[in-house]
Write an enzyme that holds these catalytic residues in place. Structure first.
Site, mmCIF file in Angstrom:
data_model
loop_
_atom_site.group_PDB
_atom_site.id
_atom_site.type_symbol
_atom_site.label_atom_id
_atom_site.label_comp_id
_atom_site.label_asym_id
_atom_site.label_seq_id
_atom_site.Cartn_x
_atom_site.Cartn_y
_atom_site.Cartn_z
ATOM 1 N N HIS A 275 -26.692 -20.950 75.602
ATOM 2 C CA HIS A 275 -27.434 -20.213 76.641
ATOM 3 C C HIS A 275 -26.656 -18.924 76.912
ATOM 4 O O HIS A 275 -26.403 -18.155 75.999
ATOM 5 C CB HIS A 275 -27.565 -21.160 77.846
ATOM 6 C CG HIS A 275 -28.527 -20.744 78.913
ATOM 7 N ND1 HIS A 275 -29.339 -19.648 78.827
ATOM 8 C CD2 HIS A 275 -28.806 -21.314 80.125
ATOM 9 C CE1 HIS A 275 -30.074 -19.556 79.921
ATOM 10 N NE2 HIS A 275 -29.765 -20.547 80.729
ATOM 11 N N HIS A 314 -34.473 -18.237 69.513
ATOM 12 C CA HIS A 314 -34.862 -18.449 70.909
ATOM 13 C C HIS A 314 -35.952 -19.500 70.958
ATOM 14 O O HIS A 314 -36.812 -19.538 70.075
ATOM 15 C CB HIS A 314 -35.372 -17.137 71.527
ATOM 16 C CG HIS A 314 -35.316 -17.148 73.002
ATOM 17 N ND1 HIS A 314 -36.316 -17.698 73.769
ATOM 18 C CD2 HIS A 314 -34.354 -16.721 73.856
ATOM 19 C CE1 HIS A 314 -35.971 -17.586 75.039
ATOM 20 N NE2 HIS A 314 -34.787 -17.003 75.125
ATOM 21 N N ASP A 370 -28.378 -11.716 73.645
ATOM 22 C CA ASP A 370 -26.917 -11.825 73.579
ATOM 23 C C ASP A 370 -26.309 -11.180 72.336
ATOM 24 O O ASP A 370 -25.095 -11.097 72.220
ATOM 25 C CB ASP A 370 -26.513 -13.304 73.618
ATOM 26 C CG ASP A 370 -26.846 -13.930 74.959
ATOM 27 O OD1 ASP A 370 -26.484 -13.327 75.979
ATOM 28 O OD2 ASP A 370 -27.471 -15.000 74.991
HETATM 29 N N1 CMC Z 1 -28.513 -19.887 63.541
HETATM 30 C C1 CMC Z 1 -28.934 -20.664 62.510
HETATM 31 N N2 CMC Z 1 -29.999 -21.486 62.551
HETATM 32 C C2 CMC Z 1 -30.674 -21.519 63.710
HETATM 33 C C3 CMC Z 1 -30.311 -20.745 64.823
HETATM 34 C C4 CMC Z 1 -29.193 -19.911 64.696
HETATM 35 N N3 CMC Z 1 -28.818 -19.142 65.742
HETATM 36 N N4 CMC Z 1 -31.159 -20.980 65.841
HETATM 37 C C5 CMC Z 1 -32.041 -21.883 65.380
HETATM 38 N N5 CMC Z 1 -31.747 -22.199 64.080
HETATM 39 C C6 CMC Z 1 -32.520 -23.087 63.193
HETATM 40 C C7 CMC Z 1 -32.266 -24.552 63.517
HETATM 41 O O1 CMC Z 1 -31.222 -25.067 62.722
HETATM 42 C C8 CMC Z 1 -33.597 -25.159 63.195
HETATM 43 O O2 CMC Z 1 -33.711 -25.275 61.800
HETATM 44 P P1 CMC Z 1 -34.487 -26.569 61.150
HETATM 45 O O3 CMC Z 1 -35.867 -26.535 61.730
HETATM 46 O O4 CMC Z 1 -34.431 -26.359 59.702
HETATM 47 O O5 CMC Z 1 -33.691 -27.762 61.624
HETATM 48 C C9 CMC Z 1 -34.618 -24.088 63.615
HETATM 49 O O6 CMC Z 1 -33.909 -22.857 63.474
HETATM 50 C C10 CMC Z 1 -35.127 -24.254 65.040
HETATM 51 O O7 CMC Z 1 -33.976 -24.273 65.893
HETATM 52 P P2 CMC Z 1 -33.834 -25.178 67.171
HETATM 53 O O8 CMC Z 1 -32.380 -25.406 67.403
HETATM 54 O O9 CMC Z 1 -34.735 -26.362 67.052
HETATM 55 O O10 CMC Z 1 -34.440 -24.215 68.267
HETATM 56 P P3 CMC Z 1 -34.284 -24.391 69.819
HETATM 57 O O11 CMC Z 1 -35.482 -23.756 70.412
HETATM 58 O O12 CMC Z 1 -33.992 -25.793 70.188
HETATM 59 O O13 CMC Z 1 -32.954 -23.544 70.141
HETATM 60 C C11 CMC Z 1 -31.488 -21.767 70.615
HETATM 61 C C12 CMC Z 1 -32.953 -22.246 70.613
HETATM 62 C C13 CMC Z 1 -31.430 -20.416 71.331
HETATM 63 C C14 CMC Z 1 -30.609 -22.756 71.361
HETATM 64 C C15 CMC Z 1 -31.017 -21.607 69.146
HETATM 65 O O14 CMC Z 1 -31.803 -20.658 68.479
HETATM 66 C C16 CMC Z 1 -29.535 -21.247 69.059
HETATM 67 O O15 CMC Z 1 -28.685 -22.131 69.052
HETATM 68 N N6 CMC Z 1 -29.205 -19.901 68.949
HETATM 69 C C17 CMC Z 1 -27.821 -19.498 68.953
HETATM 70 C C18 CMC Z 1 -27.289 -19.459 70.380
HETATM 71 C C19 CMC Z 1 -27.842 -18.285 71.154
HETATM 72 O O16 CMC Z 1 -27.861 -17.161 70.678
HETATM 73 N N7 CMC Z 1 -28.264 -18.553 72.394
HETATM 74 C C20 CMC Z 1 -28.780 -17.534 73.296
HETATM 75 C C21 CMC Z 1 -30.237 -17.693 73.538
HETATM 76 S S1 CMC Z 1 -30.964 -16.238 74.338
HETATM 77 C C22 CMC Z 1 -30.244 -16.126 75.897
HETATM 78 C C23 CMC Z 1 -30.298 -17.341 76.736
HETATM 79 O O17 CMC Z 1 -31.291 -18.067 76.763
HETATM 80 O O18 CMC Z 1 -29.310 -17.593 77.403
#
Ligand code: CMC
Length: 436
Positions: A275, A314, A370
């Protein structure tokens, strides 16, 4: 595609094939059904009834809200209907804070009075300094901020009178006003520097920069470009509807805890690297990659799921995060003053590769808020531990708007999800000496 056959009703027909019974469920606002309407679906009369299973709330609306609108497919973000691009270009953080908290933009008198109130509530009780003194010299600034906000509830015990609108407003103003002071004190503690008291004639961001960076001069004049850049960053971070930390604020608030406790809980959620802690994680990632030559190896590691590309992806945006575009432009303005951040080339190259590689494109992974913000913060002189703090200060406004909206919503009650129990059936206790 076959033409839709409808009978003109705004409802959903469900057949339970276990019983052959049919149910008709109302569809509200667009495509929404009420989960409670599923409860009538039963096999036996004394069954609990059907419920939906949705870990991480991926497809569950927890509230009706009028605060922030996001269209994730098209990269749209609006606060109370105003596009984020217009607010970032033309408004100020405190005006946006008023908009989020009150629902409409203020007239001049309302704005002046709000700015005055926030400016004159910036001081914190001296005992807060003693509290901060109890932390180790290397304590993370977020841990200090979370603790000091929670501590404020003990300085303002009347904050628990959450039914009283006037009292709620005083606590809201206090929190918006004191957050920069607490954040700056955490930073000064970390650096072993004397605390600088708020200066009421400075703007919100200039006062914050003064409390952070003034050393040995009577008057501190922040560079106006940096002062405005921070204000824009604060506008961009002010709210983002039902994210992890806003939901935390609402859940804690739903138990009728005081707002300081609810906001410190929200802040703890924000601290996580998935986050608001992502801005810190991005910077550490860029430092670790070290040079553009190392990017292909790093990208391979991401594709092999050894790590995540922080600052990408996201839950809601499946297009470019509109905040990231504005931040990228703001970064250029800041670098004109501070000099180009040496990590920018790595970030730009990572983005270029990610926007073309199938792994990222097929998963709709675009830069989020971010990805570039940390580069600006670093160039302005903030240590990485302060990055999530710089997110928490403006987001306090959003949490407070969400918290108050929840309290005033007749449909809301104490938050209490159901579970699907998959553990042991009933079994008898065996004394420890008799266990095999
Ligand atoms: N790098 C590599 N792979 C990713 C990433 C990433 N940053 N984000 C998502 N994926 C992949 C994930 O492995 C999954 O692949 P598969 O379907 O093959 O298993 C797919 O994309 C969907 O990801 P998810 O984890 O199911 O998506 P989510 O909606 O649960 O998570 C998230 C969203 C923001 C937590 C995630 O994208 C992430 O961990 N990003 C990196 C951390 C980050 O930058 N966070 C800040 C978010 S914006 C500001 C805020 O909200 O605070």
């Amino acid at each position: 595609m076959a033409e839709k056959q409808t009978d003109g009703k705004n409802s959903l027909s469900i057949r339970d094939n276990r019983t052959g019974r049919d149910y008709e469920i109302d569809i509200h606002e667009g495509d929404v059904i009420s989960a409670m309407d599923l409860r009538q679906i039963k096999v036996e009369d004394d069954d609990f009834g059907m419920m939906s299973y949705d870990p991480a709330f991926k497809n569950t609306a927890s509230t009706r809200s009028t605060v922030t609108y996001i269209d994730g497919a098209n990269g749209v973000l609006q606060y109370r209907g105003y596009p984020i691009e217009q607010l970032a270009e033309r408004s100020s953080f405190l005006e946006v804070a008023y908009l989020l908290l009150k629902g409409d933009l203020p007239d001049q008198d309302e704005l002046d009075s709000f700015v005055h109130d926030v400016t004159f509530h910036t001081y914190v009780h001296e005992n807060v300094i003693q509290l901060l003194e109890g932390f180790r010299y290397d304590a993370h600034a977020m841990g200090m901020l979370i603790s000091s906000v929670a501590a404020l509830s003990t300085f303002y015990p009347e904050a628990k009178e959450i039914e009283d609108p006037e009292n709620r407003w005083i606590q809201i103003v206090r929190m918006v006003a004191k957050m920069p002071t607490l954040a700056a004190y955490a930073y000064r503690h970390h650096r072993g520097l004397p605390y600088v008291y708020p200066e009421n004639e400075l703007s919100y961001t200039a006062n914050f920069l003064n409390m952070l960076f003034r050393i040995g001069v009577k008057e501190y004049k922040p560079n106006p470009v940096l002062e405005r850049a921070l204000d824009v960053l604060f506008i961009l971070h002010a709210d983002h509807e039902q994210n992890c930390s806003a939901t935390t604020a609402r859940v804690i608030g739903s138990a009728h805890a005081d707002p300081f406790s609810a906001i410190s809980g929200a802040m703890a959620a924000l601290y996580g690297p998935l986050h608001g802690g992502a801005n810190e994680a991005v910077l550490r990632m860029l430092e670790r990659i070290g040079s553009v030559d190392n990017i292909p190896d790093f990208i391979e590691g991401v594709k092999n799921r050894e790590e995540r590309l922080m600052g990408f992806g996201h839950r809601v945006y499946k297009a470019y995060d509109p905040r990231a575009s504005i931040i990228k432009r703001t970064a250029d303005e800041v670098f004109e003053v501070t000099g180009r951040n040496r990590l920018l080339d790595i970030a730009l190259e990572l983005e270029k590769i990610a926007l073309n590689e199938d792994f990222f494109v097929s998963r709709n992974l675009y830069p989020n808020v971010d990805f570039y913000s940390g580069l600006i913060y670093q160039s302005m002189g903030f240590p990485v531990e302060m990055f999530p703090v710089l997110f928490a200060i403006p987001r306090t406004v959003g949490w407070l708007a969400q918290w108050e909206e929840m309290l005033l919503d007749d449909e809301q009650k104490i938050a209490r999800p159901r579970q699907v129990y998959v553990g042991q059936g009933e079994r008898d206790y065996v004394p420890v000496g008799d266990r095999g």
